[in-house]
Design a protein around this motif. Structure first.
Motif, PDB file in Angstrom:
ATOM      1  N   UNK A  20       0.869  -1.063  -0.053  1.00 56.36           N
ATOM      2  CA  UNK A  20      -0.020  -0.157   0.278  1.00 56.36           C
ATOM      3  C   UNK A  20       0.924   1.200   0.083  1.00 56.36           C
ATOM      4  N   UNK A  21       0.251   2.491  -0.202  1.00 58.69           N
ATOM      5  CA  UNK A  21       1.148   3.635  -0.163  1.00 58.69           C
ATOM      6  C   UNK A  21       1.572   3.771   1.244  1.00 58.69           C
ATOM      7  N   UNK A  22       2.498   4.523   1.245  1.00 58.51           N
ATOM      8  CA  UNK A  22       2.973   5.055   2.935  1.00 58.51           C
ATOM      9  C   UNK A  22       1.795   5.909   3.412  1.00 58.51           C
ATOM     10  N   UNK A  23       1.056   6.531   2.829  1.00 60.73           N
ATOM     11  CA  UNK A  23       0.003   7.157   3.398  1.00 60.73           C
ATOM     12  C   UNK A  23      -1.005   6.653   4.201  1.00 60.73           C
ATOM     13  N   UNK A  24      -1.215   5.195   3.609  1.00 59.66           N
ATOM     14  CA  UNK A  24      -2.180   4.213   3.941  1.00 59.66           C
ATOM     15  C   UNK A  24      -1.763   3.871   5.218  1.00 59.66           C
ATOM     16  N   UNK A  25      -0.314   3.294   5.531  1.00 55.39           N
ATOM     17  CA  UNK A  25       0.076   2.933   6.746  1.00 55.39           C
ATOM     18  C   UNK A  25      -0.348   3.949   7.737  1.00 55.39           C
ATOM     19  N   UNK A  26      -0.164   5.193   7.493  1.00 57.78           N
ATOM     20  CA  UNK A  26       0.034   6.354   8.707  1.00 57.78           C
ATOM     21  C   UNK A  26      -1.799   6.533   8.977  1.00 57.78           C
ATOM     22  N   UNK A  27      -2.568   6.552   7.981  1.00 56.80           N
ATOM     23  CA  UNK A  27      -3.992   6.625   8.235  1.00 56.80           C
ATOM     24  C   UNK A  27      -4.423   5.662   9.020  1.00 56.80           C
ATOM     25  N   UNK A  28      -3.946   4.151   8.763  1.00 54.98           N
ATOM     26  CA  UNK A  28      -4.515   3.162   9.380  1.00 54.98           C
ATOM     27  C   UNK A  28      -3.928   3.015  10.816  1.00 54.98           C
ATOM     28  N   UNK A  29      -2.740   3.465  10.996  1.00 55.75           N
ATOM     29  CA  UNK A  29      -2.280   3.556  12.254  1.00 55.75           C
ATOM     30  C   UNK A  29      -3.141   4.634  13.287  1.00 55.75           C
ATOM     31  N   UNK A  30      -3.411   5.701  12.655  1.00 51.28           N
ATOM     32  CA  UNK A  30      -4.185   6.852  13.381  1.00 51.28           C
ATOM     33  C   UNK A  30      -5.458   6.509  13.621  1.00 51.28           C
TER      34      UNK A  30
ATOM     35  N   UNK B  22     -10.982  15.575  13.042  1.00 51.90           N
ATOM     36  CA  UNK B  22     -10.232  15.803  11.883  1.00 51.90           C
ATOM     37  C   UNK B  22      -8.859  16.339  12.171  1.00 51.90           C
ATOM     38  N   UNK B  23      -8.685  17.217  12.713  1.00 55.09           N
ATOM     39  CA  UNK B  23      -7.635  17.825  13.273  1.00 55.09           C
ATOM     40  C   UNK B  23      -6.538  16.964  13.979  1.00 55.09           C
ATOM     41  N   UNK B  24      -7.163  16.207  14.785  1.00 52.63           N
ATOM     42  CA  UNK B  24      -6.286  15.196  15.621  1.00 52.63           C
ATOM     43  C   UNK B  24      -5.635  14.196  14.795  1.00 52.63           C
ATOM     44  N   UNK B  25      -6.709  13.652  13.876  1.00 55.75           N
ATOM     45  CA  UNK B  25      -5.784  12.877  12.835  1.00 55.75           C
ATOM     46  C   UNK B  25      -4.997  13.532  12.118  1.00 55.75           C
ATOM     47  N   UNK B  26      -5.152  14.342  11.830  1.00 55.97           N
ATOM     48  CA  UNK B  26      -4.418  15.238  10.800  1.00 55.97           C
ATOM     49  C   UNK B  26      -2.741  15.435  11.374  1.00 55.97           C
ATOM     50  N   UNK B  27      -2.855  15.643  12.835  1.00 55.88           N
ATOM     51  CA  UNK B  27      -1.438  15.811  13.376  1.00 55.88           C
ATOM     52  C   UNK B  27      -0.814  14.447  13.458  1.00 55.88           C
ATOM     53  N   UNK B  28      -1.761  13.174  13.736  1.00 56.32           N
ATOM     54  CA  UNK B  28      -1.117  12.018  14.081  1.00 56.32           C
ATOM     55  C   UNK B  28      -0.552  11.616  12.748  1.00 56.32           C
ATOM     56  N   UNK B  29      -1.290  11.814  11.468  1.00 53.78           N
ATOM     57  CA  UNK B  29      -0.854  11.005  10.226  1.00 53.78           C
ATOM     58  C   UNK B  29       0.259  11.984   9.460  1.00 53.78           C
ATOM     59  N   UNK B  30       0.408  13.393   9.461  1.00 47.75           N
ATOM     60  CA  UNK B  30       1.254  13.958   9.053  1.00 47.75           C
ATOM     61  C   UNK B  30       2.436  14.013  10.069  1.00 47.75           C
ATOM     62  N   UNK B  31       2.453  14.334  11.507  1.00 49.04           N
ATOM     63  CA  UNK B  31       3.563  13.935  12.039  1.00 49.04           C
ATOM     64  C   UNK B  31       4.261  12.750  11.960  1.00 49.04           C
ATOM     65  N   UNK B  32       3.538  11.464  12.026  1.00 48.22           N
ATOM     66  CA  UNK B  32       4.239  10.471  11.890  1.00 48.22           C
ATOM     67  C   UNK B  32       5.146  10.267  10.239  1.00 48.22           C
ATOM     68  N   UNK B  33       4.488  10.757   9.164  1.00 51.09           N
ATOM     69  CA  UNK B  33       4.821  10.915   7.907  1.00 51.09           C
ATOM     70  C   UNK B  33       6.213  11.791   7.971  1.00 51.09           C
ATOM     71  N   UNK B  34       6.285  12.881   8.494  1.00 49.26           N
ATOM     72  CA  UNK B  34       7.362  13.721   8.939  1.00 49.26           C
ATOM     73  C   UNK B  34       8.753  13.039   9.489  1.00 49.26           C
ATOM     74  N   UNK B  35       8.317  12.386  10.522  1.00 47.05           N
ATOM     75  CA  UNK B  35       9.356  11.317  11.199  1.00 47.05           C
ATOM     76  C   UNK B  35       9.830  10.319  10.451  1.00 47.05           C
ATOM     77  N   UNK B  36       8.975   9.828   9.509  1.00 49.53           N
ATOM     78  CA  UNK B  36       9.642   8.772   8.517  1.00 49.53           C
ATOM     79  C   UNK B  36      10.336   9.389   7.466  1.00 49.53           C
ATOM     80  N   UNK B  37      10.095  10.644   7.116  1.00 48.96           N
ATOM     81  CA  UNK B  37      10.747  11.299   6.058  1.00 48.96           C
ATOM     82  C   UNK B  37      12.382  11.634   6.667  1.00 48.96           C
ATOM     83  N   UNK B  38      12.326  12.022   8.013  1.00 52.69           N
ATOM     84  CA  UNK B  38      13.533  12.386   8.351  1.00 52.69           C
ATOM     85  C   UNK B  38      14.397  11.121   8.823  1.00 52.69           C
TER      86      UNK B  38
END
Length: 314
Positions: free
Chosen positions: A64-74, A136-152
């Motif tokens: 799946x896409x990386x985004x899928x994993x972050x959404x599923x975990x959130x 909506x905002x809480x999930x957004x922080x979780x999804x994009x926060x995790x994605x940024x940590x992954x990118x780093x």
């Protein structure tokens, strides 16, 4: 059960009253609760790993896409009723299963911030509209926060020696008897528990002291609606504290009644539940200070942004 035991021990057996009693009750209850969760979840994950080839899990995510994993975990964080410290055992389980680090952090952010207890209580106090915006905002922080940590690329910042099971060993584990599986899982659980239990006590101890001795009026006096930095101050005040959503939501209701804007109050709640100092003390044994700082920085910035947005649109 543990709450009643702790309460009776402190107030009836020890016959304590006042702030000391509140702090001690909090410390005993939360320490027992987190120890139980820690042992239970690590044992369960370790036991299941003797049955399930973790390659299947990783293969599912890789397909799946990386985004899928972050959404599923959130989203998974919504159905686990954990505070920031209680979510750490499952976070450890994800690391043990070699789930991508960014996905594990999406869960760690979401679980305390977006769990069903917080959502239900928020709905009961403030209604559907505010609850939906919060989710909506809480999930957004979780999804994009995790994605940024992954990118780093922070995988190397994990300090705890959670060794992956190679394919040959996994094949051997599949052949174990039920008793052997339990022994294998229990041995691993005790090994992990011995490494971090003292940090749990230290973290909960800090949270218990703040819980018992920091008054609500003190917080409200610095975070009123006339202060343009109220959201930032509320988040900084919330980080040293420690509670789950059920414990802090009544405090949010009191703070709003004392003149704190709703966005400021919700930011305070998010900081208490998702970015507690006790959580940092426990994580210190698992991940590096650099990763803790990145984690707190990303989530803290997201929470502050949410607070100001809430104050503007509401």
């Amino acid at each position: 059960m543990w709450h009643e035991f702790s309460y009776n021990f402190v107030f009836n057996v020890l016959n304590l009253q006042g702030k000391l009693a509140d702090a001690l009750h909090f410390f005993i209850y939360d320490t027992i609760k987190i120890w139980f969760l820690l042992i239970t979840i690590i044992f369960a994950v370790s036991f299941l790993r003797t049955w399930v080839n973790t390659e299947y899990v990783r293969a599912h995510l890789q397909g799946k896409s990386a985004f899928y994993g972050h959404v599923a975990a959130s989203l998974f964080g919504i159905v686990t009723p954990f505070c920031s410290c209680s979510a750490i055992p499952l976070f450890l389980g994800f690391i043990q299963a070699r789930i991508p680090i960014g996905v594990t952090f999406s869960y760690l952010i979401s679980a305390p911030m977006n769990n069903e207890i917080a959502i239900a209580m928020l709905f009961g106090i403030f209604g559907f509209k505010i609850t939906l915006i919060y989710i909506v905002f809480g999930l957004s922080v979780a999804i994009f926060g995790g994605m940024l940590i992954e990118k780093l690329g922070m995988q190397k910042e994990i300090l705890l020696d959670v060794k992956p099971i190679d394919a040959e060993l996994e094949a051997d584990l599949v052949k174990l008897t039920f008793k052997d599986r339990c022994k294998e899982a229990w041995s691993y659980t005790l090994d992990i528990f011995k490494k971090i239990y003292i940090y749990v006590m230290l973290g909960v101890g800090v949270g218990a002291w703040i819980h018992g001795y920091i008054p609500t009026d003190f917080i409200a006096s610095y975070t009123g609606e006339d202060n343009p930095f109220a959201v930032i101050i509320a988040v900084l005040m919330g980080i040293p504290m420690y509670s789950n959503a059920a414990g802090v939501m009544p405090l949010v209701e009191v703070l709003t009644s004392k003149g704190m804007l709703l966005g400021t109050a919700l930011s305070f709640m998010m900081a208490v539940t998702a970015l507690s100092l006790p959580e940092a003390l426990i994580l210190k044994k698992i991940i590096s200070l650099k990763l803790i700082a990145v984690f707190f920085g990303i989530v803290g910035f997201g929470i502050i942004a949410i607070g100001y947005i809430f104050n503007i649109i509401l």
